[in-house]
Design an enzyme around this catalytic site. Sequence first.
Site, PDB file in Angstrom:
ATOM      1  N   ARG A 125       0.839  -1.215   0.000  1.00 52.56           N
ATOM      2  CA  ARG A 125       0.000   0.000   0.000  1.00 52.56           C
ATOM      3  C   ARG A 125       0.868   1.256   0.000  1.00 52.56           C
ATOM      4  O   ARG A 125       1.825   1.359   0.752  1.00 52.56           O
ATOM      5  CB  ARG A 125      -0.900   0.005   1.248  1.00 52.56           C
ATOM      6  CG  ARG A 125      -1.651   1.321   1.458  1.00 52.56           C
ATOM      7  CD  ARG A 125      -2.862   1.168   2.340  1.00 52.56           C
ATOM      8  NE  ARG A 125      -2.546   1.053   3.763  1.00 52.56           N
ATOM      9  CZ  ARG A 125      -3.474   0.976   4.721  1.00 52.56           C
ATOM     10  NH1 ARG A 125      -4.762   0.997   4.404  1.00 52.56           N
ATOM     11  NH2 ARG A 125      -3.115   0.855   5.965  1.00 52.56           N
ATOM     12  N   ARG A 169      -1.589  -5.326  14.321  1.00 54.18           N
ATOM     13  CA  ARG A 169      -2.881  -4.685  14.048  1.00 54.18           C
ATOM     14  C   ARG A 169      -3.951  -5.717  13.707  1.00 54.18           C
ATOM     15  O   ARG A 169      -5.116  -5.559  14.082  1.00 54.18           O
ATOM     16  CB  ARG A 169      -2.733  -3.660  12.914  1.00 54.18           C
ATOM     17  CG  ARG A 169      -2.033  -2.377  13.384  1.00 54.18           C
ATOM     18  CD  ARG A 169      -1.455  -1.592  12.230  1.00 54.18           C
ATOM     19  NE  ARG A 169      -2.455  -1.115  11.313  1.00 54.18           N
ATOM     20  CZ  ARG A 169      -2.253  -0.919  10.002  1.00 54.18           C
ATOM     21  NH1 ARG A 169      -1.078  -1.177   9.477  1.00 54.18           N
ATOM     22  NH2 ARG A 169      -3.219  -0.458   9.250  1.00 54.18           N
TER      23      ARG A 169
HETATM   24  P1  ADP Z   1      -6.349   0.937   8.546  1.00 53.91           P
HETATM   25  O1  ADP Z   1      -7.116   1.773   7.575  1.00 53.91           O
HETATM   26  O2  ADP Z   1      -5.126   0.359   7.956  1.00 53.91           O
HETATM   27  O3  ADP Z   1      -7.203  -0.014   9.298  1.00 53.91           O
HETATM   28  P2  ADP Z   1      -6.407   3.217  10.236  1.00 53.91           P
HETATM   29  O4  ADP Z   1      -5.836   4.313   9.445  1.00 53.91           O
HETATM   30  O5  ADP Z   1      -7.872   3.072  10.324  1.00 53.91           O
HETATM   31  O6  ADP Z   1      -5.781   1.881   9.681  1.00 53.91           O
HETATM   32  O7  ADP Z   1      -5.866   3.268  11.711  1.00 53.91           O
HETATM   33  C1  ADP Z   1      -4.499   3.505  12.011  1.00 53.91           C
HETATM   34  C2  ADP Z   1      -4.318   3.523  13.527  1.00 53.91           C
HETATM   35  O8  ADP Z   1      -5.073   4.616  14.088  1.00 53.91           O
HETATM   36  C3  ADP Z   1      -4.831   2.294  14.257  1.00 53.91           C
HETATM   37  O9  ADP Z   1      -3.866   1.247  14.279  1.00 53.91           O
HETATM   38  C4  ADP Z   1      -5.100   2.871  15.667  1.00 53.91           C
HETATM   39  O10 ADP Z   1      -3.885   3.057  16.383  1.00 53.91           O
HETATM   40  C5  ADP Z   1      -5.636   4.259  15.350  1.00 53.91           C
HETATM   41  N1  ADP Z   1      -7.122   4.261  15.225  1.00 53.91           N
HETATM   42  C6  ADP Z   1      -7.844   4.575  14.120  1.00 53.91           C
HETATM   43  N2  ADP Z   1      -9.158   4.492  14.354  1.00 53.91           N
HETATM   44  C7  ADP Z   1      -9.287   4.115  15.666  1.00 53.91           C
HETATM   45  C8  ADP Z   1     -10.405   3.829  16.507  1.00 53.91           C
HETATM   46  N3  ADP Z   1     -11.674   3.915  16.080  1.00 53.91           N
HETATM   47  N4  ADP Z   1     -10.140   3.451  17.790  1.00 53.91           N
HETATM   48  C9  ADP Z   1      -8.880   3.371  18.254  1.00 53.91           C
HETATM   49  N5  ADP Z   1      -7.801   3.595  17.505  1.00 53.91           N
HETATM   50  C10 ADP Z   1      -7.987   3.970  16.214  1.00 53.91           C
HETATM   51  P1  ADP Z   2      -8.501  -0.165   4.537  1.00 55.83           P
HETATM   52  O1  ADP Z   2      -9.013   1.249   4.489  1.00 55.83           O
HETATM   53  O2  ADP Z   2      -9.588  -1.168   4.797  1.00 55.83           O
HETATM   54  O3  ADP Z   2      -7.350  -0.329   5.489  1.00 55.83           O
HETATM   55  P2  ADP Z   2      -7.477   0.387   1.847  1.00 55.83           P
HETATM   56  O4  ADP Z   2      -8.659   0.899   1.114  1.00 55.83           O
HETATM   57  O5  ADP Z   2      -6.420   1.334   2.244  1.00 55.83           O
HETATM   58  O6  ADP Z   2      -7.952  -0.539   3.086  1.00 55.83           O
HETATM   59  O7  ADP Z   2      -6.825  -0.763   0.918  1.00 55.83           O
HETATM   60  C1  ADP Z   2      -5.664  -1.472   1.341  1.00 55.83           C
HETATM   61  C2  ADP Z   2      -4.730  -1.681   0.136  1.00 55.83           C
HETATM   62  O8  ADP Z   2      -5.334  -2.623  -0.771  1.00 55.83           O
HETATM   63  C3  ADP Z   2      -4.469  -0.444  -0.689  1.00 55.83           C
HETATM   64  O9  ADP Z   2      -3.143  -0.552  -1.210  1.00 55.83           O
HETATM   65  C4  ADP Z   2      -5.508  -0.502  -1.822  1.00 55.83           C
HETATM   66  O10 ADP Z   2      -5.062   0.153  -3.005  1.00 55.83           O
HETATM   67  C5  ADP Z   2      -5.622  -1.997  -2.038  1.00 55.83           C
HETATM   68  N1  ADP Z   2      -6.991  -2.451  -2.389  1.00 55.83           N
HETATM   69  C6  ADP Z   2      -8.165  -1.941  -1.957  1.00 55.83           C
HETATM   70  N2  ADP Z   2      -9.214  -2.640  -2.446  1.00 55.83           N
HETATM   71  C7  ADP Z   2      -8.675  -3.662  -3.192  1.00 55.83           C
HETATM   72  C8  ADP Z   2      -9.237  -4.735  -3.967  1.00 55.83           C
HETATM   73  N3  ADP Z   2     -10.574  -4.925  -4.026  1.00 55.83           N
HETATM   74  N4  ADP Z   2      -8.379  -5.572  -4.598  1.00 55.83           N
HETATM   75  C9  ADP Z   2      -7.049  -5.389  -4.521  1.00 55.83           C
HETATM   76  N5  ADP Z   2      -6.451  -4.405  -3.820  1.00 55.83           N
HETATM   77  C10 ADP Z   2      -7.246  -3.538  -3.152  1.00 55.83           C
END
Ligand code: ADP
Ligand code: ADP
Length: 216
Positions: A125, A169
Amino acid sequence: MRLIFLGPPGAGKGTQARILERRFGARQISTGDILRENRARGTALGKEAEGYMKRGELVPDALIIAMIERELDSSRDGFIMDGFPRTVAQAEAFDALLARKQWPLDAVVLFDADRKTLVDRLSSRWTNPRNGRTYNTFSNPPRVAGVDDDDGGALVQREDDKPETVSKRLDVYDEQTKPLVAYYRTTGKLAEIDALQSVDDVAHQLAHAIGLEHAH
Ligand code: ADP
Ligand code: ADP
């Protein structure tokens, strides 16, 4: 529309929230993006959240709930919660906030994917730190490697997308967030989608699940 996107890191929640935002003017609220913005600006919230985020742990509920309460003030026209709630305590607090405003949820969408896929997606990503938009080296590359298609600025790999933190995570998701599946199933509003499909396929499933397939 008032939606919650539930699912593990890397499932594609942010990607789909942005598509809905573009197509239907929905407002994505990504708690992760808001926290990262606060860290970049060096706010008190950002400083408190930093250590937890670096370790791949959840930021304490009280900080997150206060943050969401502020965000809801500008969500009169709806929202897509991306990455919130992540604990039962957050879900209960959110229910109480929505009840007070008389804003019932339309649906809670569960993005289902296996661990191997999630690890692969997160390790490839690339993120635009200015607006949270994500790309993927394999499935969704930018036109020029390392550069955002729209603003032309640099893309980065998030420090918490490195393998050790990703594994932590995903464990945190299983332990603290997965219980929300049962929590929301009892409301009858839970819609499950197969997040392993392509971005376009998932977008179709999603439109169907929330009754928007004819809206465009
Ligand atoms: P991803 O999209 O990869 O799941 P996020 O960007 O949502 O990751 O979250 C990154 C980090 O921000 C999490 O690992 C956590 O530390 C914090 N975080 C985000 N949303 C929450 C939430 N609703 N409650 C607690 N921590 C959060
Ligand atoms: P989240 O918000 O749930 O953490 P993201 O939307 O950031 O997930 O997506 C995680 C990674 O996977 C990014 O690099 C994104 O470009 C890729 N990705 C998202 N949806 C798909 C899909 N349907 N197939 C393949 N790769 C995807």
